[in-house]
Design a protein around this motif. Structure first.
Motif, PDB file in Angstrom:
ATOM      1  N   GLY A 159     -15.617   0.903 -12.365  1.00  0.00           N
ATOM      2  CA  GLY A 159     -16.536   1.219 -11.023  1.00  0.00           C
ATOM      3  C   GLY A 159     -15.842   0.784  -9.857  1.00  0.00           C
ATOM      4  N   ILE A 160     -14.473   0.865  -9.746  1.00  0.00           N
ATOM      5  CA  ILE A 160     -13.707   0.226  -8.496  1.00  0.00           C
ATOM      6  C   ILE A 160     -12.984   1.448  -8.074  1.00  0.00           C
ATOM      7  CG2 ILE A 160     -11.962  -1.264  -7.513  1.00  0.00           C
ATOM      8  CD1 ILE A 160     -12.989  -3.253  -9.634  1.00  0.00           C
ATOM      9  N   SER A 161     -12.821   1.461  -6.666  1.00  0.00           N
ATOM     10  CA  SER A 161     -12.258   2.432  -6.036  1.00  0.00           C
ATOM     11  C   SER A 161     -11.443   2.000  -4.867  1.00  0.00           C
ATOM     12  CB  SER A 161     -13.402   3.610  -5.115  1.00  0.00           C
ATOM     13  OG  SER A 161     -14.109   4.404  -6.450  1.00  0.00           O
ATOM     14  N   PHE A 162     -10.180   2.702  -4.467  1.00  0.00           N
ATOM     15  CA  PHE A 162      -9.207   2.204  -3.666  1.00  0.00           C
ATOM     16  C   PHE A 162      -9.529   3.054  -2.350  1.00  0.00           C
ATOM     17  CE2 PHE A 162      -5.150   1.308  -1.596  1.00  0.00           C
ATOM     18  CZ  PHE A 162      -4.783   0.405  -2.378  1.00  0.00           C
ATOM     19  N   LEU A 163      -9.913   2.389  -1.354  1.00  0.00           N
ATOM     20  CA  LEU A 163     -10.259   2.804   0.087  1.00  0.00           C
ATOM     21  C   LEU A 163      -9.311   2.447   1.195  1.00  0.00           C
ATOM     22  CD1 LEU A 163     -12.487   4.934   0.510  1.00  0.00           C
ATOM     23  CD2 LEU A 163     -14.029   3.259   1.167  1.00  0.00           C
ATOM     24  N   GLY A 183      -6.652   8.584  -4.689  1.00  0.00           N
ATOM     25  CA  GLY A 183      -6.771   9.158  -5.880  1.00  0.00           C
ATOM     26  C   GLY A 183      -8.017   9.384  -6.464  1.00  0.00           C
ATOM     27  N   GLU A 184      -8.782   9.150  -7.502  1.00  0.00           N
ATOM     28  CA  GLU A 184      -9.929   9.456  -8.008  1.00  0.00           C
ATOM     29  C   GLU A 184     -11.076   8.152  -7.598  1.00  0.00           C
ATOM     30  OE1 GLU A 184     -10.288  11.311 -11.742  1.00  0.00           O
ATOM     31  OE2 GLU A 184      -7.934  11.617 -11.776  1.00  0.00           O
ATOM     32  N   GLU A 185     -12.249   8.704  -7.604  1.00  0.00           N
ATOM     33  CA  GLU A 185     -13.125   7.639  -7.296  1.00  0.00           C
ATOM     34  C   GLU A 185     -13.360   6.854  -8.784  1.00  0.00           C
ATOM     35  OE1 GLU A 185     -18.057   8.248  -6.830  1.00  0.00           O
ATOM     36  OE2 GLU A 185     -16.850   8.411  -5.082  1.00  0.00           O
ATOM     37  N   ASN A 186     -13.702   5.784  -8.695  1.00  0.00           N
ATOM     38  CA  ASN A 186     -13.848   4.909  -9.860  1.00  0.00           C
ATOM     39  C   ASN A 186     -12.545   4.559 -10.844  1.00  0.00           C
ATOM     40  OD1 ASN A 186     -16.522   4.642  -9.393  1.00  0.00           O
ATOM     41  ND2 ASN A 186     -16.935   6.046 -10.646  1.00  0.00           N
ATOM     42  N   LYS A 187     -11.248   4.992  -9.988  1.00  0.00           N
ATOM     43  CA  LYS A 187     -10.175   4.817 -10.775  1.00  0.00           C
ATOM     44  C   LYS A 187      -9.161   3.734 -10.032  1.00  0.00           C
ATOM     45  CE  LYS A 187     -10.864   7.713 -14.269  1.00  0.00           C
ATOM     46  NZ  LYS A 187      -9.691   8.950 -14.137  1.00  0.00           N
ATOM     47  N   GLY A 188      -9.857   3.014  -9.236  1.00  0.00           N
ATOM     48  CA  GLY A 188      -8.885   1.953  -8.419  1.00  0.00           C
ATOM     49  C   GLY A 188      -8.485   1.060  -8.878  1.00  0.00           C
ATOM     50  N   TRP A 189      -8.983   0.797 -10.191  1.00  0.00           N
ATOM     51  CA  TRP A 189      -8.434  -0.618 -10.936  1.00  0.00           C
ATOM     52  C   TRP A 189      -7.081  -0.198 -11.429  1.00  0.00           C
ATOM     53  CZ3 TRP A 189      -9.277  -5.222 -11.191  1.00  0.00           C
ATOM     54  CH2 TRP A 189      -8.915  -6.157 -12.237  1.00  0.00           C
ATOM     55  N   THR A 190      -6.727   1.099 -11.661  1.00  0.00           N
ATOM     56  CA  THR A 190      -5.318   1.637 -12.155  1.00  0.00           C
ATOM     57  C   THR A 190      -4.448   1.250 -10.918  1.00  0.00           C
ATOM     58  OG1 THR A 190      -6.327   3.154 -13.595  1.00  0.00           O
ATOM     59  CG2 THR A 190      -3.914   3.495 -12.877  1.00  0.00           C
ATOM     60  N   VAL A 199       0.751  -1.271  -0.048  1.00  0.00           N
ATOM     61  CA  VAL A 199       0.017  -0.016  -0.322  1.00  0.00           C
ATOM     62  C   VAL A 199       1.052   1.323  -0.085  1.00  0.00           C
ATOM     63  CG1 VAL A 199      -0.215   0.367   2.666  1.00  0.00           C
ATOM     64  CG2 VAL A 199      -2.214   1.135   0.973  1.00  0.00           C
ATOM     65  N   ALA A 200       2.084   1.234   0.677  1.00  0.00           N
ATOM     66  CA  ALA A 200       2.965   2.345   0.636  1.00  0.00           C
ATOM     67  C   ALA A 200       3.129   3.037  -0.767  1.00  0.00           C
ATOM     68  CB  ALA A 200       4.177   2.188   1.479  1.00  0.00           C
ATOM     69  N   PRO A 201       3.761   1.960  -1.543  1.00  0.00           N
ATOM     70  CA  PRO A 201       3.945   2.617  -3.031  1.00  0.00           C
ATOM     71  C   PRO A 201       2.661   3.385  -3.899  1.00  0.00           C
ATOM     72  CG  PRO A 201       4.816   0.504  -2.971  1.00  0.00           C
ATOM     73  CD  PRO A 201       3.938   0.706  -1.639  1.00  0.00           C
ATOM     74  N   VAL A 202       1.609   2.887  -3.278  1.00  0.00           N
ATOM     75  CA  VAL A 202       0.356   3.342  -3.993  1.00  0.00           C
ATOM     76  C   VAL A 202       0.113   4.726  -3.285  1.00  0.00           C
ATOM     77  CG1 VAL A 202      -2.380   3.176  -4.064  1.00  0.00           C
ATOM     78  CG2 VAL A 202      -0.889   1.122  -4.436  1.00  0.00           C
ATOM     79  N   ILE A 203       0.122   4.755  -1.927  1.00  0.00           N
ATOM     80  CA  ILE A 203       0.133   6.123  -1.367  1.00  0.00           C
ATOM     81  C   ILE A 203       1.196   7.070  -1.882  1.00  0.00           C
ATOM     82  CG2 ILE A 203       0.194   7.255   0.881  1.00  0.00           C
ATOM     83  CD1 ILE A 203      -0.891   4.772   2.305  1.00  0.00           C
ATOM     84  N   MET A 204       2.317   6.652  -2.056  1.00  0.00           N
ATOM     85  CA  MET A 204       3.285   7.503  -2.600  1.00  0.00           C
ATOM     86  C   MET A 204       2.858   8.097  -4.010  1.00  0.00           C
ATOM     87  SD  MET A 204       6.746   5.454  -1.474  1.00  0.00           S
ATOM     88  CE  MET A 204       7.002   4.885   0.221  1.00  0.00           C
ATOM     89  N   ALA A 205       2.489   7.176  -4.755  1.00  0.00           N
ATOM     90  CA  ALA A 205       2.186   7.499  -6.279  1.00  0.00           C
ATOM     91  C   ALA A 205       1.105   8.183  -6.424  1.00  0.00           C
ATOM     92  CB  ALA A 205       2.124   5.976  -7.181  1.00  0.00           C
ATOM     93  N   PHE A 206      -0.025   7.972  -5.728  1.00  0.00           N
ATOM     94  CA  PHE A 206      -1.389   8.445  -6.265  1.00  0.00           C
ATOM     95  C   PHE A 206      -2.137   9.144  -4.927  1.00  0.00           C
ATOM     96  CE2 PHE A 206      -0.858   4.539  -8.376  1.00  0.00           C
ATOM     97  CZ  PHE A 206      -0.695   5.016  -9.849  1.00  0.00           C
ATOM     98  N   GLY A 207      -1.680   9.089  -3.815  1.00  0.00           N
ATOM     99  CA  GLY A 207      -2.083   9.767  -2.333  1.00  0.00           C
ATOM    100  C   GLY A 207      -1.796  11.129  -2.461  1.00  0.00           C
ATOM    101  N   THR A 208      -2.525  11.971  -1.531  1.00  0.00           N
ATOM    102  CA  THR A 208      -2.408  13.583  -1.496  1.00  0.00           C
ATOM    103  C   THR A 208      -1.317  13.554  -0.334  1.00  0.00           C
ATOM    104  OG1 THR A 208      -3.901  13.605   0.260  1.00  0.00           O
ATOM    105  CG2 THR A 208      -4.838  13.716  -1.885  1.00  0.00           C
ATOM    106  N   PRO A 209      -0.572  14.906  -0.463  1.00  0.00           N
ATOM    107  CA  PRO A 209       0.453  15.169   0.523  1.00  0.00           C
ATOM    108  C   PRO A 209       0.011  14.948   1.972  1.00  0.00           C
ATOM    109  CG  PRO A 209       0.417  16.886  -1.006  1.00  0.00           C
ATOM    110  CD  PRO A 209      -0.658  15.902  -1.602  1.00  0.00           C
ATOM    111  N   GLY A 210      -1.332  15.228   2.213  1.00  0.00           N
ATOM    112  CA  GLY A 210      -1.801  14.977   3.558  1.00  0.00           C
ATOM    113  C   GLY A 210      -1.941  13.352   3.738  1.00  0.00           C
ATOM    114  N   GLN A 211      -2.438  12.636   2.790  1.00  0.00           N
ATOM    115  CA  GLN A 211      -2.456  11.157   3.374  1.00  0.00           C
ATOM    116  C   GLN A 211      -1.122  10.630   3.312  1.00  0.00           C
ATOM    117  OE1 GLN A 211      -4.533  10.208  -0.256  1.00  0.00           O
ATOM    118  NE2 GLN A 211      -6.567   9.922   0.566  1.00  0.00           N
TER     119      GLN A 211
END
Length: 393
Positions: free
Chosen positions: A184-188, A228-235, A97-109
């Motif tokens: 239609g998938i999101s990453f939560l 990231g964006e809603e419904n872009k979780g597959w990426t 999950v860390a690489p995902v947060i680094m690549a697609f998360g906000t600075p706050g996240q």
């Protein structure tokens, strides 16, 4: 392609080896070398030792608090840890999950979640598979409905490895049924202490509850936990899966377990059987071949060339090798591999041999447990289809 390590890389290896020898607790190393049960405390104790040094996220770039090592240095670090008998780093936080947060998360996240992952203080779980969605993750049904500034999550995840210890879980959730299933998938990110989260351990043949069911019943999750964006979780999921499949290959663990296989064969008196030695030799050839494949990728990365996307191929070969060495261990020990009573194993009944070598404990547990490696992380049948499409077009 140059597969030889440079003098600087050899010096780096020696530095890592010395540090691991000085800091890896002996009781944990003993358990790993003999495939004995690791408790949560064992795994997290080593994670925190690495975290204090800044090496739990050994693959992280410097800007996120990692050591900024190149691909070869990361490989050497993992190899020295494995050969010394260090536990595998529980990958869900620092590797997945860390690489995902680094690549697609906000600075706050990033500021909120990465420090707890890097220190080893926060235990993460993975919420991907569902009863009807394993290798076909696009079929996930666990639903997240946005209501104001929250998502209301309902559904189930299964085969959640070590989920009974989880404090946070990253989940693929269904936020739309329009268009292709993948869209239609999101990453939560979900706090597992939230009301409505229920973890039900699944007891396996060895008496352990390595995997779990996780249920979500009207669980409220702040919108700020969406990556990231809603419904872009597959990426984002595909980005993560490449890390998971490479991690499953784990050639360094196979090298260590190959030596354990030889120890067991010698202890049981079958090492001099030429036909059995042939099987060990064939396995060793495949381990070396897998290592060469890994080094090819590292060499390409070091030279700045784009390596082939071979995460699926590494996963196929690595998982099959793990199953083969566990099967050969069972064959070597014969009837002594069969005792399968949890309390007896905990009491050390499966044999302390002269010199303190715990040769056979618990071979049956290892054998049965590794049947899953060709299934999880995307079944090998699916991976072969992906590889063939990549090669043949």
């Amino acid at each position: 392609m140059d597969l030889a390590f440079t003098p600087e890389e050899q010096a780096f290896r020696e530095t890592i080896r010395a540090w691991v020898q000085a800091n890896l607790p002996a009781d944990i190393s003993h358990k790993v070398h003999n495939a004995l049960r690791l408790s949560r405390d064992d795994m997290q104790r080593w994670a925190r030792i690495l975290g204090k040094k800044g090496w739990l996220g050994h693959g992280w770039p410097k800007e996120f608090g990692g050591p900024g090592w190149n691909a070869v240095q990361k490989h050497l670090f993992e190899e020295e840890c494995a050969l010394a008998g260090a536990p595998r780093v529980v990958p869900f936080g620092p590797v997945m999950v860390a690489p995902v947060i680094m690549a697609f998360g906000t600075p706050g996240q990033q500021q909120r979640f990465l420090p707890g992952i890097a220190s080893g203080d926060v235990w993460w779980s993975q919420g991907y598979s569902e009863p009807g969605a394993g290798s076909d993750l696009a079929s996930v049904k666990c639903k997240a409905e946005r209501v104001g500034d929250k998502y209301i999550v309902n559904g189930q995840k299964t085969w959640t490895t070590l989920g009974q210890y989880g404090e946070w879980i990253f989940c693929l959730v269904r936020t739309s049924n329009e268009g292709k299933p993948q869209t239609g998938i999101s990453f939560l990110l979900i706090d597992m202490k939230s009301p409505g989260v229920t973890v039900r351990p699944i007891k396996l043949l060895d008496g352990e509850c390595e995997v779990n069911e996780v249920w979500f019943d009207n669980v409220e999750v702040p919108v700020g936990n969406l990556i990231g964006e809603e419904n872009k979780g597959w990426t984002y999921a595909k980005h993560l899966l490449s890390h998971e499949r490479t991690n499953i290959a784990d050639v360094n663990r196979s090298k260590r377990e190959l030596e354990r296989l030889k120890r067991i064969a010698k202890t049981e008196g079958v090492y001099d059987d030429l036909r059995f030695r042939d099987e060990i030799a064939k396995l060793e050839v495949d381990v070396v071949a897998l290592e060469m494949l890994v080094l090819r990728v590292l060499s390409a990365e070091k030279s700045g060339k784009n390596s082939l996307d071979i995460a699926g191929l590494l996963k196929i070969k690595g998982s099959e090798i793990q199953q083969r060495y566990s099967e050969l261990m069972m064959l070597a020990a014969g009837p002594f591999s069969l005792p399968f009573i949890e309390e007896a194993m905990e009491a050390g009944w499966q044999g302390d041999f002269p010199g303190g070598v715990v040769a056979n404990a618990p071979l049956a547990s290892t054998y049965f447990n590794l049947r899953k490696t060709t299934i999880y992380g995307g079944s090998n049948e699916v991976q072969r289809n992906i590889v063939s499409q990549f090669v043949l077009g």
